[in-house]
Design a protein around this motif. Structure first.
Motif, PDB file in Angstrom:
ATOM      1  N   ASP A   6       0.811  -1.214   0.000  1.00 28.48           N
ATOM      2  CA  ASP A   6       0.000   0.000   0.000  1.00 28.48           C
ATOM      3  C   ASP A   6       0.847   1.266   0.000  1.00 28.48           C
ATOM      4  O   ASP A   6       0.522   2.244  -0.675  1.00 28.48           O
ATOM      5  CB  ASP A   6      -0.936   0.010   1.216  1.00 28.48           C
ATOM      6  CG  ASP A   6      -2.073  -0.987   1.074  1.00 28.48           C
ATOM      7  OD1 ASP A   6      -2.309  -1.436  -0.060  1.00 28.48           O
ATOM      8  OD2 ASP A   6      -2.711  -1.308   2.090  1.00 28.48           O
ATOM      9  N   HIS A   7       1.963   1.254   0.761  1.00 28.23           N
ATOM     10  CA  HIS A   7       2.770   2.473   0.834  1.00 28.23           C
ATOM     11  C   HIS A   7       3.433   2.788  -0.500  1.00 28.23           C
ATOM     12  O   HIS A   7       3.626   3.952  -0.849  1.00 28.23           O
ATOM     13  CB  HIS A   7       3.819   2.368   1.952  1.00 28.23           C
ATOM     14  CG  HIS A   7       4.971   1.474   1.637  1.00 28.23           C
ATOM     15  ND1 HIS A   7       4.911   0.098   1.780  1.00 28.23           N
ATOM     16  CD2 HIS A   7       6.227   1.747   1.173  1.00 28.23           C
ATOM     17  CE1 HIS A   7       6.068  -0.429   1.447  1.00 28.23           C
ATOM     18  NE2 HIS A   7       6.886   0.538   1.069  1.00 28.23           N
ATOM     19  N   ILE A   8       3.743   1.749  -1.285  1.00 32.12           N
ATOM     20  CA  ILE A   8       4.324   1.982  -2.604  1.00 32.12           C
ATOM     21  C   ILE A   8       3.249   2.504  -3.557  1.00 32.12           C
ATOM     22  O   ILE A   8       3.485   3.433  -4.339  1.00 32.12           O
ATOM     23  CB  ILE A   8       4.974   0.697  -3.147  1.00 32.12           C
ATOM     24  CG1 ILE A   8       6.163   0.291  -2.271  1.00 32.12           C
ATOM     25  CG2 ILE A   8       5.430   0.900  -4.591  1.00 32.12           C
ATOM     26  CD1 ILE A   8       6.878  -0.953  -2.741  1.00 32.12           C
ATOM     27  N   ASN A   9       2.061   1.935  -3.504  1.00 37.76           N
ATOM     28  CA  ASN A   9       0.962   2.427  -4.332  1.00 37.76           C
ATOM     29  C   ASN A   9       0.669   3.888  -4.026  1.00 37.76           C
ATOM     30  O   ASN A   9       0.446   4.703  -4.919  1.00 37.76           O
ATOM     31  CB  ASN A   9      -0.307   1.592  -4.080  1.00 37.76           C
ATOM     32  CG  ASN A   9      -0.257   0.244  -4.775  1.00 37.76           C
ATOM     33  OD1 ASN A   9       0.382   0.116  -5.814  1.00 37.76           O
ATOM     34  ND2 ASN A   9      -0.892  -0.744  -4.197  1.00 37.76           N
ATOM     35  N   THR A  10       0.671   4.226  -2.730  1.00 38.39           N
ATOM     36  CA  THR A  10       0.404   5.604  -2.323  1.00 38.39           C
ATOM     37  C   THR A  10       1.484   6.548  -2.835  1.00 38.39           C
ATOM     38  O   THR A  10       1.191   7.639  -3.333  1.00 38.39           O
ATOM     39  CB  THR A  10       0.316   5.696  -0.788  1.00 38.39           C
ATOM     40  OG1 THR A  10      -0.738   4.853  -0.330  1.00 38.39           O
ATOM     41  CG2 THR A  10       0.040   7.129  -0.354  1.00 38.39           C
ATOM     42  N   ASN A  11       2.731   6.132  -2.737  1.00 39.90           N
ATOM     43  CA  ASN A  11       3.828   6.971  -3.210  1.00 39.90           C
ATOM     44  C   ASN A  11       3.742   7.203  -4.714  1.00 39.90           C
ATOM     45  O   ASN A  11       3.979   8.312  -5.206  1.00 39.90           O
ATOM     46  CB  ASN A  11       5.175   6.339  -2.861  1.00 39.90           C
ATOM     47  CG  ASN A  11       5.487   6.415  -1.377  1.00 39.90           C
ATOM     48  OD1 ASN A  11       4.917   7.245  -0.666  1.00 39.90           O
ATOM     49  ND2 ASN A  11       6.378   5.558  -0.904  1.00 39.90           N
ATOM     50  N   MET A  12       3.416   6.161  -5.451  1.00 38.03           N
ATOM     51  CA  MET A  12       3.302   6.287  -6.900  1.00 38.03           C
ATOM     52  C   MET A  12       2.156   7.218  -7.269  1.00 38.03           C
ATOM     53  O   MET A  12       2.280   8.055  -8.176  1.00 38.03           O
ATOM     54  CB  MET A  12       3.095   4.900  -7.533  1.00 38.03           C
ATOM     55  CG  MET A  12       4.312   3.989  -7.439  1.00 38.03           C
ATOM     56  SD  MET A  12       3.990   2.313  -8.046  1.00 38.03           S
ATOM     57  CE  MET A  12       3.603   2.642  -9.770  1.00 38.03           C
ATOM     58  N   LEU A  13       1.028   7.073  -6.579  1.00 39.02           N
ATOM     59  CA  LEU A  13      -0.131   7.922  -6.851  1.00 39.02           C
ATOM     60  C   LEU A  13       0.185   9.373  -6.522  1.00 39.02           C
ATOM     61  O   LEU A  13      -0.155  10.283  -7.294  1.00 39.02           O
ATOM     62  CB  LEU A  13      -1.337   7.441  -6.044  1.00 39.02           C
ATOM     63  CG  LEU A  13      -2.634   8.247  -6.199  1.00 39.02           C
ATOM     64  CD1 LEU A  13      -3.096   8.248  -7.654  1.00 39.02           C
ATOM     65  CD2 LEU A  13      -3.727   7.680  -5.291  1.00 39.02           C
ATOM     66  N   THR A  14       0.830   9.586  -5.386  1.00 41.23           N
ATOM     67  CA  THR A  14       1.196  10.941  -4.982  1.00 41.23           C
ATOM     68  C   THR A  14       2.081  11.603  -6.026  1.00 41.23           C
ATOM     69  O   THR A  14       1.859  12.756  -6.420  1.00 41.23           O
ATOM     70  CB  THR A  14       1.918  10.933  -3.626  1.00 41.23           C
ATOM     71  OG1 THR A  14       1.058  10.384  -2.634  1.00 41.23           O
ATOM     72  CG2 THR A  14       2.323  12.338  -3.214  1.00 41.23           C
ATOM     73  N   LYS A  15       3.092  10.880  -6.474  1.00 37.48           N
ATOM     74  CA  LYS A  15       4.007  11.427  -7.477  1.00 37.48           C
ATOM     75  C   LYS A  15       3.290  11.731  -8.788  1.00 37.48           C
ATOM     76  O   LYS A  15       3.545  12.761  -9.428  1.00 37.48           O
ATOM     77  CB  LYS A  15       5.162  10.456  -7.716  1.00 37.48           C
ATOM     78  CG  LYS A  15       6.139  10.358  -6.547  1.00 37.48           C
ATOM     79  CD  LYS A  15       7.254   9.376  -6.851  1.00 37.48           C
ATOM     80  CE  LYS A  15       8.246   9.277  -5.684  1.00 37.48           C
ATOM     81  NZ  LYS A  15       9.329   8.301  -5.962  1.00 37.48           N
ATOM     82  N   ALA A  16       2.382  10.847  -9.193  1.00 41.85           N
ATOM     83  CA  ALA A  16       1.656  11.047 -10.449  1.00 41.85           C
ATOM     84  C   ALA A  16       0.752  12.272 -10.375  1.00 41.85           C
ATOM     85  O   ALA A  16       0.701  13.088 -11.304  1.00 41.85           O
ATOM     86  CB  ALA A  16       0.836   9.804 -10.788  1.00 41.85           C
ATOM     87  N   VAL A  17       0.043  12.406  -9.247  1.00 45.54           N
ATOM     88  CA  VAL A  17      -0.849  13.551  -9.080  1.00 45.54           C
ATOM     89  C   VAL A  17      -0.054  14.849  -9.002  1.00 45.54           C
ATOM     90  O   VAL A  17      -0.381  15.843  -9.664  1.00 45.54           O
ATOM     91  CB  VAL A  17      -1.735  13.378  -7.827  1.00 45.54           C
ATOM     92  CG1 VAL A  17      -2.526  14.656  -7.552  1.00 45.54           C
ATOM     93  CG2 VAL A  17      -2.690  12.209  -7.997  1.00 45.54           C
TER      94      VAL A  17
END
Length: 243
Positions: A6-17
């Motif tokens: 989950d923390h990797i998914n969150t980091n990827m989403l944050t960076k994309a946004v």
């Protein structure tokens, strides 16, 4: 199928946004001959309409123009602006649909406005007093800066000021969803002065008010004007944390 933590998914989403938000800017030169498909526009609007609105009123309406409908609006509004510039008609004939800017400017807003204007003219090599060049650049607003698609956003006149806040958030969604798909935009309040012409060409009901126009397309990577990236104030200047 392997799933990421989950923390990797969150980091990827944050960076994309964050990347989408930070890379968005007002494009003032588009590739005129590179079309935008209707299906892509529909996808963008379907995402954008998830914007919040007071008590879920969803007060926005969007008109999408391309091809001949775009050409008709461009021709009529450009001619009206040229007639004003040439003194054939009085500018008071075309009043904006609502007051976007203050009647009396004060610092720091007037300073930022001037900085933005001269930065634009600077990259275009337009000098002080070159009124013809300034007028020509102003006219490009009403050609959607050559973008093949124009969007017009309206709200019902019966709605209050909150509806403009709602539609503004929806417009931001349009710009970000477009950017995420490799497209660019330019929101344009300039169209408001010619709302009578625009709404007539859109065959919009008299109950609607034009809020903003927007150019949509693919940025011209070779256009010098697209080098302009407007600065943003530090959060220190506009935020205050209270314990």
């Amino acid at each position: 199928m392997t799933t990421l933590p989950d923390h990797i998914n969150t980091n990827m989403l944050t960076k994309a946004v964050d990347q989408t938000i930070n890379s968005r800017y007002s494009v003032r030169a588009f590739l005129k001959d590179r079309e935008v498909s209707r299906s892509v526009i529909e996808d963008i609007l379907q995402v954008a309409c998830r914007a919040p609105s007071g008590t879920n009123t969803q007060p926005w309406k969007v008109y999408i123009v391309s091809g001949k409908s775009r050409e008709r609006i461009v021709e009529r509004v450009c001619q009206a602006q040229l007639d004003i510039n040439n003194g054939k008609i009085d500018a008071s004939q075309y009043q904006e649909s609502f007051k976007y800017y203050p009647e009396q400017w004060v610092s720091p807003y007037i300073d930022r406005r001037r900085q933005n204007g001269w930065a634009l003219y600077g990259v275009l090599n337009i000098q002080r007093g070159e009124k013809e060049k300034m007028a020509a650049q102003q006219l490009r607003n009403f050609k959607f800066f050559d973008a093949p698609v124009g969007l017009f956003f309206t709200v019902d006149r019966v709605m209050g000021i909150g509806a403009k806040m709602d539609i503004a958030m929806m417009m931001q969604n349009v710009m970000l969803a477009s950017k995420a798909r490799g497209l660019d935009t330019c929101p344009q309040a300039a169209w408001n002065h010619f709302h009578q012409i625009v709404l007539q060409e859109l065959n919009a009901p008299t109950t609607e008010t034009l809020v903003c126009g927007m150019a949509l397309g693919y940025a011209d990577p070779d256009a010098v004007v697209n080098q302009l990236q407007t600065p943003r104030e530090s959060i220190v200047t506009f935020s205050q944390f209270l314990d």
